[in-house]
Write an enzyme that holds these catalytic residues in place. Structure first.
Site, mmCIF file in Angstrom:
data_model
loop_
_atom_site.group_PDB
_atom_site.id
_atom_site.type_symbol
_atom_site.label_atom_id
_atom_site.label_comp_id
_atom_site.label_asym_id
_atom_site.label_seq_id
_atom_site.Cartn_x
_atom_site.Cartn_y
_atom_site.Cartn_z
ATOM 1 N N GLU B 297 52.751 47.943 37.446
ATOM 2 C CA GLU B 297 52.873 49.015 38.452
ATOM 3 C C GLU B 297 53.970 50.007 38.087
ATOM 4 O O GLU B 297 53.872 51.186 38.396
ATOM 5 C CB GLU B 297 53.168 48.430 39.840
ATOM 6 C CG GLU B 297 51.923 47.953 40.559
ATOM 7 C CD GLU B 297 52.136 47.698 42.053
ATOM 8 O OE1 GLU B 297 53.286 47.525 42.490
ATOM 9 O OE2 GLU B 297 51.128 47.661 42.774
ATOM 10 N N HIS B 326 46.340 25.629 24.000
ATOM 11 C CA HIS B 326 44.952 25.164 23.903
ATOM 12 C C HIS B 326 44.001 26.141 24.577
ATOM 13 O O HIS B 326 42.945 25.751 25.049
ATOM 14 C CB HIS B 326 44.835 23.774 24.527
ATOM 15 C CG HIS B 326 45.531 22.721 23.729
ATOM 16 N ND1 HIS B 326 44.883 21.946 22.795
ATOM 17 C CD2 HIS B 326 46.844 22.368 23.681
ATOM 18 C CE1 HIS B 326 45.756 21.128 22.235
ATOM 19 N NE2 HIS B 326 46.953 21.360 22.744
ATOM 20 N N LYS B 440 42.617 52.978 48.226
ATOM 21 C CA LYS B 440 42.979 52.760 49.631
ATOM 22 C C LYS B 440 42.219 53.724 50.535
ATOM 23 O O LYS B 440 41.697 53.338 51.582
ATOM 24 C CB LYS B 440 44.492 52.957 49.833
ATOM 25 C CG LYS B 440 45.328 51.801 49.335
ATOM 26 C CD LYS B 440 46.801 51.999 49.705
ATOM 27 C CE LYS B 440 47.675 51.035 48.910
ATOM 28 N NZ LYS B 440 49.113 51.300 49.079
#
Lengths: 457, 457
Positions: B297, B326, B440
């Site tokens: 951000e 792994h 938003k």
């Protein structure tokens, strides 16, 4: 089982120039050029099916599935805690199954009284092991272990095995051969764990020779956890077999895994080196980690099949919606054009029917009044996807109606096929992982194992 | 508190050509060229300290810390479950604190009988919310909530607030104003949540205006969780203040955050666009997620301060050792040279003293006999780091003696300073996140909020 239809839908629209512009989108006709290669790869994959490539045969091993279900039934008669000892491909599939299909707080939930608490010990951090032992204190006689290592010699898993074997031997009322299942290569020549199991009479489950760790979730590796967890093993395998059928189609346009592989490969060639998997589902958070192993180990290679020193491979990144809209999404929307996002959409999240609120809602929050969380959740997904598209960021959506054994089985098989097709496109050996050998040798050296040298530090 | 010494050590050696060769390593003298810029940035940061940049002042707010400790004492007299409602910066710091400093299975542990079970509800997935409500069933009167949103209007958190407020209002023996703490902007003009809190008489905690969500872990946002969790808040803040002192140093060579920022920036310029944070500690898994938000951000920006449309920023990736050896490590060692790894090493993991096993060890496993898990854990870290170095992969190590409130406080402050220096180097505004606004707005449109339009889907 063949009659059931696939429940997984793909939407690749936002990867094309028609949606996101010519600079960052693909041209439909250029990807169509891969049609004949895909037809050829499909032929080769199916020719090698059951030979050196085994994952797609797993859904059809009914005998092993029945044996596992029977064992799970027995385990559940006495077991309160089920502990998986394993790492990498021996852990991630199990975590994915548990988190996707059981209660979000499984170890606390009393909803399913006869499901043991399931733990996956995917690290050897002494703090973690010590903490798990606290939790198991006084309950060791009621604890079952599944020790999973295909090679039967993985240092992490074998050290866990030795540790808990000794603990069980020394604890009254406990017996390792009764409480531990060993899941490993069927041949004692290839697996020390198998050799120990045969010598001492442990119950054992096989991992087929032609199934590598990261492709093993639908083998004994994942199925015992599934059965102990009360999941419908038959539906899980049925889902996988449905997707297996879809992915045998030689036509690019009708083979979802091949299509996905081609589009991601084309985008990689055009600089989208990072592949983000972002399920909009807190239950599928771990699936993204499983995917990261599958992608990274299969495609991240130094040498190609025809060329050496290619140092290639997309970097997979795990994400989760809506959570990460408030974290990494800023970068994904505004940062470099080096990413492609794959969303997993769950169309029906309403099983819990959670309403936000209805009474005495403040004026500025009226837009939330009387709505379900599901509506907000879905709206945020659609809004985020549209915003990414409008910012010319390639993305695609894999859509499932619900998170069920059936759809999860489909998703596992989809990604396994997709990475197999990708291996052909990147021209690498999808099924090995030579890069980590050096680190293993250095570890043995530092631990003083005979025949290994210490590295300079 | 000024007398204590920093416990955090940095090792940047494996980022330089002397360790990993000229092609992928940095030249010492070239990074030294940044000395005067860093001196200048340090001056500017300290000038803006307490002005528009507030995070480094947080360790010194004794009054707020005491108020929080007092509130936590009261909460703990009646509370069995402590639920954080928040997302992004309001969630990640809390998860990091809990996972780093409490029991690995905190909600199951009976070790610290007077610590409530701590839950962080960082998503609005209805399945997750429904499952949490199962767990809280019958215990709602014993459950405290901390509602955290700086703006006081975050859709996810406010919908959670509305939901649980209504649930508490409708449940006998419950009262939202008694059970909910509201943590938000101090000014009701800036925060609807503050306005509600003042109107209805909730206990409230402030998030300073000059501290953004991702920099807020050492504010009320994280401190109430810390205090309720029985962590030593004073040590946490002391650790942060020690690192604050170190990061005020104008000399590049003596300022760890500035040095780290410069090295990563130089590597970014040379194509290492991916920054992996890999703690070797299962307790610090969540710290890597916290770091990803901070990095993504703050630095992932479309516009620079002096230039538009730069579309810049490194991609942070979370990892954990040894587990990911792994998984993604194959790619990190053999894939493209586009990564830099930052390890976090915990030098003393022995607090639990977990021994692998001693008796009747099979011949091929003798190298594990009598050893602690800590020795294997550390050997694998050293081996992996050496292998990466020998494959010319840039990496560095941040080393701490133990995971404690003190060292965690240092780490938080270190990374916050490092990203602030990075912002100067990348020439971006470190403290905004304009990229997520579009999503938003689209969400509001889809939810039918007045004044917002629906996007095309």
């Amino acid at each position: 089982m063949e009659d059931k239809e696939s429940l997984v839908k793909m939407d690749f629209e936002n990867m094309f120039s028609t949606a996101i512009g010519e600079k960052h989108g693909l041209e439909e006709e250029k990807t169509a050029n891969f049609a004949s290669s895909i037809s050829e790869y499909t032929g080769e994959i199916q020719k090698r099916r059951g030979g050196d490539i085994g994952f797609m045969e797993l859904p059809y091993d009914r005998e092993n599935a029945e044996r596992i279900k029977e064992k799970a039934r027995k385990i559940k008669t006495w077991c309160k805690n089920f502990v998986v000892l394993g790492i990498g491909g021996s852990a991630l599939g199990n975590i994915t199954l548990r988190d996707a299909l059981l209660h979000s707080f499984q170890t606390l939930s009393e909803e399913d009284g006869n499901i043991p608490r399931i733990f996956v010990l995917d690290n050897i951090d002494p703090a973690l092991i010590g903490d798990l032992e606290d939790i198991l204190e006084g309950q060791l006689p009621d604890t079952a272990f599944n020790v999973i290592t295909k090679s039967g010699s993985t240092a992490e898993t074998m050290s866990q095995f030795l540790h808990f074997r000794e603990l069980l031997r020394e604890t009254e009322g406990c017996n390792p051969t009764q409480q531990m299942v060993l899941t490993t290569d069927p041949d004692p020549k290839n697996s020390l764990l198998r050799e120990i199991g045969e010598r001492d009479g442990y119950f054992m489950l096989p991992i087929p020779r032609n199934v590598g760790g990261r492709f093993s979730v639908l083998s004994s590796v994942g199925l015992l956890t599934a059965a102990v967890g009360g999941m419908d093993v038959d539906e899980l395998l049925a889902g996988a077999s449905i997707m297996d059928k879809r992915c045998q189609n030689k036509e690019l346009e009708h083979n979802p895994a091949a299509k996905y592989a081609v589009l991601l490969y084309k985008l990689y060639q055009e600089g989208k080196h990072i592949s983000v998997l972002m399920p909009y589902s807190s239950r599928l958070r771990a699936l993204a980690l499983w995917y990261c192993q599958l992608w990274a180990e299969s495609l991240g290679k130094k040498d190609g099949l025809t060329e050496k020193n290619i140092f290639q491979g997309p970097t997979p990144v795990p994400s989760v919606g809506v959570t990460d809209q408030h974290s990494v999404m800023q970068l994904y929307q505004d940062g470099p054009f080096d990413k492609v996002l794959t969303f997993i959409e769950v169309r029906k999240n309403k099983q819990k029917g959670v309403r936000i609120a209805e009474k005495d809602i403040e004026k500025d929050l009226q837009y939330l009044s009387g709505k379900d969380f599901d509506e907000l959740f879905r709206s945020e997904f659609l809004a985020t996807r549209s915003a990414l598209r409008d910012k010319n960021r390639p993305n695609c959506t894999i859509s499932i109606p619900e998170v069920t054994p059936m759809t999860l089985g489909e998703l596992f098989m989809f990604f396994e096929y997709a990475v197999t097709y990708s291996g052909f496109l990147y021209d690498v050996n999808t099924f090995d992982q030579p890069g980590v050998e050096l680190g293993k040798r250095y570890t043995y050296g530092l631990m003083g194992r005979m025949g290994y040298e210490k590295p300079s530090l």
